[in-house]
Structures are given as structure tokens and as C-alpha cells.
Scaffold this motif. Sequence first.
Motif, PDB file in Angstrom:
ATOM      1  N   GLU A 273      35.307  31.175 -14.588  1.00 57.99           N
ATOM      2  CA  GLU A 273      33.944  31.028 -14.068  1.00 57.99           C
ATOM      3  C   GLU A 273      33.428  32.250 -13.329  1.00 57.99           C
ATOM      4  O   GLU A 273      32.236  32.533 -13.345  1.00 57.99           O
ATOM      5  CB  GLU A 273      33.879  29.813 -13.137  1.00 57.99           C
ATOM      6  CG  GLU A 273      32.482  29.510 -12.621  1.00 57.99           C
ATOM      7  CD  GLU A 273      32.426  28.280 -11.745  1.00 57.99           C
ATOM      8  OE1 GLU A 273      32.407  27.164 -12.304  1.00 57.99           O
ATOM      9  OE2 GLU A 273      32.405  28.417 -10.507  1.00 57.99           O
ATOM     10  N   HIS A 274      34.303  32.990 -12.667  1.00 58.23           N
ATOM     11  CA  HIS A 274      33.798  34.011 -11.753  1.00 58.23           C
ATOM     12  C   HIS A 274      34.516  35.348 -11.920  1.00 58.23           C
ATOM     13  O   HIS A 274      35.516  35.460 -12.615  1.00 58.23           O
ATOM     14  CB  HIS A 274      33.921  33.536 -10.300  1.00 58.23           C
ATOM     15  CG  HIS A 274      35.334  33.374  -9.819  1.00 58.23           C
ATOM     16  ND1 HIS A 274      36.055  32.206  -9.952  1.00 58.23           N
ATOM     17  CD2 HIS A 274      36.182  34.251  -9.208  1.00 58.23           C
ATOM     18  CE1 HIS A 274      37.253  32.357  -9.433  1.00 58.23           C
ATOM     19  NE2 HIS A 274      37.361  33.602  -8.988  1.00 58.23           N
ATOM     20  N   LEU A 275      33.968  36.338 -11.247  1.00 59.75           N
ATOM     21  CA  LEU A 275      34.577  37.662 -11.157  1.00 59.75           C
ATOM     22  C   LEU A 275      34.595  38.084  -9.699  1.00 59.75           C
ATOM     23  O   LEU A 275      33.602  37.932  -8.993  1.00 59.75           O
ATOM     24  CB  LEU A 275      33.792  38.684 -11.992  1.00 59.75           C
ATOM     25  CG  LEU A 275      34.368  40.110 -12.091  1.00 59.75           C
ATOM     26  CD1 LEU A 275      33.929  40.759 -13.409  1.00 59.75           C
ATOM     27  CD2 LEU A 275      33.942  41.005 -10.926  1.00 59.75           C
ATOM     28  N   LYS A 276      35.745  38.604  -9.286  1.00 56.42           N
ATOM     29  CA  LYS A 276      35.870  39.165  -7.940  1.00 56.42           C
ATOM     30  C   LYS A 276      36.559  40.523  -8.055  1.00 56.42           C
ATOM     31  O   LYS A 276      37.701  40.594  -8.506  1.00 56.42           O
ATOM     32  CB  LYS A 276      36.707  38.243  -7.040  1.00 56.42           C
ATOM     33  CG  LYS A 276      36.996  38.848  -5.661  1.00 56.42           C
ATOM     34  CD  LYS A 276      37.943  37.979  -4.852  1.00 56.42           C
ATOM     35  CE  LYS A 276      38.457  38.712  -3.623  1.00 56.42           C
ATOM     36  NZ  LYS A 276      39.426  37.896  -2.847  1.00 56.42           N
ATOM     37  N   PRO A 277      35.875  41.604  -7.675  1.00 60.66           N
ATOM     38  CA  PRO A 277      36.537  42.910  -7.726  1.00 60.66           C
ATOM     39  C   PRO A 277      37.659  42.981  -6.703  1.00 60.66           C
ATOM     40  O   PRO A 277      37.644  42.270  -5.688  1.00 60.66           O
ATOM     41  CB  PRO A 277      35.411  43.893  -7.406  1.00 60.66           C
ATOM     42  CG  PRO A 277      34.398  43.090  -6.654  1.00 60.66           C
ATOM     43  CD  PRO A 277      34.499  41.700  -7.174  1.00 60.66           C
ATOM     44  N   HIS A 278      38.611  43.859  -6.960  1.00 54.02           N
ATOM     45  CA  HIS A 278      39.798  43.955  -6.115  1.00 54.02           C
ATOM     46  C   HIS A 278      39.790  45.199  -5.234  1.00 54.02           C
ATOM     47  O   HIS A 278      39.307  46.266  -5.624  1.00 54.02           O
ATOM     48  CB  HIS A 278      41.051  43.996  -6.997  1.00 54.02           C
ATOM     49  CG  HIS A 278      42.294  44.418  -6.274  1.00 54.02           C
ATOM     50  ND1 HIS A 278      43.032  43.558  -5.491  1.00 54.02           N
ATOM     51  CD2 HIS A 278      42.912  45.626  -6.184  1.00 54.02           C
ATOM     52  CE1 HIS A 278      44.059  44.208  -4.960  1.00 54.02           C
ATOM     53  NE2 HIS A 278      44.013  45.467  -5.361  1.00 54.02           N
ATOM     54  N   GLY A 279      40.378  45.069  -4.066  1.00 57.06           N
ATOM     55  CA  GLY A 279      40.788  46.203  -3.240  1.00 57.06           C
ATOM     56  C   GLY A 279      39.690  47.192  -2.912  1.00 57.06           C
ATOM     57  O   GLY A 279      38.626  46.841  -2.390  1.00 57.06           O
TER      58      GLY A 279
ATOM     59  N   ILE B 197      39.987  26.537 -10.483  1.00 55.60           N
ATOM     60  CA  ILE B 197      39.046  27.385 -11.204  1.00 55.60           C
ATOM     61  C   ILE B 197      39.527  28.829 -11.168  1.00 55.60           C
ATOM     62  O   ILE B 197      39.818  29.375 -10.097  1.00 55.60           O
ATOM     63  CB  ILE B 197      37.642  27.275 -10.596  1.00 55.60           C
ATOM     64  CG1 ILE B 197      37.100  25.856 -10.790  1.00 55.60           C
ATOM     65  CG2 ILE B 197      36.690  28.288 -11.219  1.00 55.60           C
ATOM     66  CD1 ILE B 197      35.770  25.613 -10.124  1.00 55.60           C
ATOM     67  N   ALA B 198      39.598  29.447 -12.346  1.00 58.00           N
ATOM     68  CA  ALA B 198      40.110  30.813 -12.459  1.00 58.00           C
ATOM     69  C   ALA B 198      38.965  31.817 -12.532  1.00 58.00           C
ATOM     70  O   ALA B 198      37.876  31.522 -13.028  1.00 58.00           O
ATOM     71  CB  ALA B 198      40.991  30.947 -13.695  1.00 58.00           C
TER      72      ALA B 198
ATOM     73  N   ASN C  57      41.850  34.217  -8.283  1.00 57.02           N
ATOM     74  CA  ASN C  57      41.385  35.476  -8.854  1.00 57.02           C
ATOM     75  C   ASN C  57      42.608  36.166  -9.433  1.00 57.02           C
ATOM     76  O   ASN C  57      43.521  36.536  -8.691  1.00 57.02           O
ATOM     77  CB  ASN C  57      40.737  36.340  -7.771  1.00 57.02           C
ATOM     78  CG  ASN C  57      39.942  35.493  -6.786  1.00 57.02           C
ATOM     79  OD1 ASN C  57      38.967  34.860  -7.154  1.00 57.02           O
ATOM     80  ND2 ASN C  57      40.398  35.439  -5.520  1.00 57.02           N
ATOM     81  N   ILE C  58      42.644  36.345 -10.761  1.00 55.59           N
ATOM     82  CA  ILE C  58      43.861  36.761 -11.434  1.00 55.59           C
ATOM     83  C   ILE C  58      43.759  38.227 -11.860  1.00 55.59           C
ATOM     84  O   ILE C  58      42.808  38.625 -12.535  1.00 55.59           O
ATOM     85  CB  ILE C  58      44.128  35.857 -12.652  1.00 55.59           C
ATOM     86  CG1 ILE C  58      44.291  34.393 -12.191  1.00 55.59           C
ATOM     87  CG2 ILE C  58      45.375  36.318 -13.398  1.00 55.59           C
ATOM     88  CD1 ILE C  58      44.433  33.392 -13.323  1.00 55.59           C
ATOM     89  N   ALA C  59      44.748  39.011 -11.449  1.00 56.65           N
ATOM     90  CA  ALA C  59      44.780  40.434 -11.751  1.00 56.65           C
ATOM     91  C   ALA C  59      44.705  40.667 -13.258  1.00 56.65           C
ATOM     92  O   ALA C  59      45.392  40.003 -14.043  1.00 56.65           O
ATOM     93  CB  ALA C  59      46.051  41.065 -11.189  1.00 56.65           C
TER      94      ALA C  59
END
Length: 253
Positions: free
Chosen positions: A108-114, A60-61, A34-36
Amino acid sequence: MTRTICLNADIGELPGQNGRAMDRAILDVVSRCNIACGGHAGDETSMSQTLKAAKARNVIAGAHPSYPDQENFGRVSMSMSSEDLKDTLRQQVRTFLSIARDIGAPVEHLKPHGALYNDAARDAGLASIVAAVAREARLKVLVGPPDSELSRAAAEFRLSYLPEGFADRRYQVDGSLMPRSEAGAVLSDIKDQISQVMEFVDNGSVQVATGERVQLKVRTICLHGDTPGAIQSALTLRAALHAHDIEIETPAL
């Protein structure tokens, strides 16, 4: 029979070449990253270099957007209108995807941060904003806590959902993460991290701060790449998983 687990890491968050070196090292261990995207950390240079490193390793990014708050590393909740929040997340993801297209790196994906991750896990409105941004960007997968508002929003927006657990964070009895401000919230001992991961994999549960065990069925485990000793911890965890005939790979979604 060999079992599998997906390991993911939040990367692209530390500055300079030392940061990129740490990213490359942890990319040698994980199967997703998961890239900032510039909200809490990162810029176009770090996104480009980190995407190239992930592509070279067939990892996978995913996009890792946040509240627009680099000063607090995205770890403080912000009061924003729905439109303002959607606009900043949309811009972060668009910038990231534009760089990925130039490189030819699949996302492929999204992951919210913090704080956004934790807030959207509890708040249906915030979860819908996050899912809507992913859907608009044609990202297929949302990553977040199991049995959360994010998981329900993913279903609403017809996204696949990848429920996540953390190797190095203590949980509360409701299944949420213990706030970092509380003593014991971060598991710094690698033995404790391995024990927690094995509990996830073997039993679909986790021992929480009160000592109780809570059911939490996860399909990916997050390793933080910005903590001291992160690389050695990741290597040790990988060795422990292999010793239990558990392979690291990305599940079909």
C-alpha cells in the motif's frame, strides 16, 4: 473510549534466518511494515520471506527504498542526478512489487529509508522524486515526517500521507530527528520510548533535545527492528499502550 495508533517497523534489513526470525517477531506487534528493497539492505530472498510473513499476519506492507548504498546502510547522503536517483528508486520498488505480486501480498505505501528520508523531508526536489516513484508504482500512501517537504509532495501527487513519529529517536527543536552521530540521538531506555510515544498520542507533541516541547502530530509510530532488544522493547511498548486503552491498528486513509 478506546483510542488507536498505528505501529510500523522497518524490516527485512538483517541477513539470514536470524534476521527473518526477528522480522516475524516484530510483525506480531505492528500493523504496518516497511520492507527493505535492496538499496540499503535486503535481496529478493529476504523480500519474499518478509512479505510472506507480513501477509500471514495481515500486516500492511510497504516498500522501503533508499540511496543505493549497502556499505553505509543508506545512512549517508549521496549526490546523485535526479534521473539516476529516480531510476534506482524505481528499480528497487519494481523488484519489490514484482515479488509481492507473485506472492499475492498487497503493498500500500512507500517510506524512504535513512538519509533519503531525512534529505527528502527538507528538500522539495528530492521529495517530488520520491512521491513520483510512489505514484508511478500506484502506491496510495507516502509515509514520512509531519509537516515536511514529503507531506507537501504527497499532496502534489495526490497521495495519502501518513505522518510518522519515532519511539526511539530524539528530536530537534525544528521537529527533525537528531543525527545519529550525536550523543543521545537514540533512546535506548524503554521507559523513555514509552514516555515519548505517550506524548505523541496524548498531546501531539514531543520533548526535544533542548527540553522544549514541539508540536508534532503523527498517526503512526516507527519501531526499529534492527536494534538490540528491539523485540522486547516492542512487546513492552504494546503492553503499555494496551494498559492505556490504546489499540494498535492501521488508520483509514
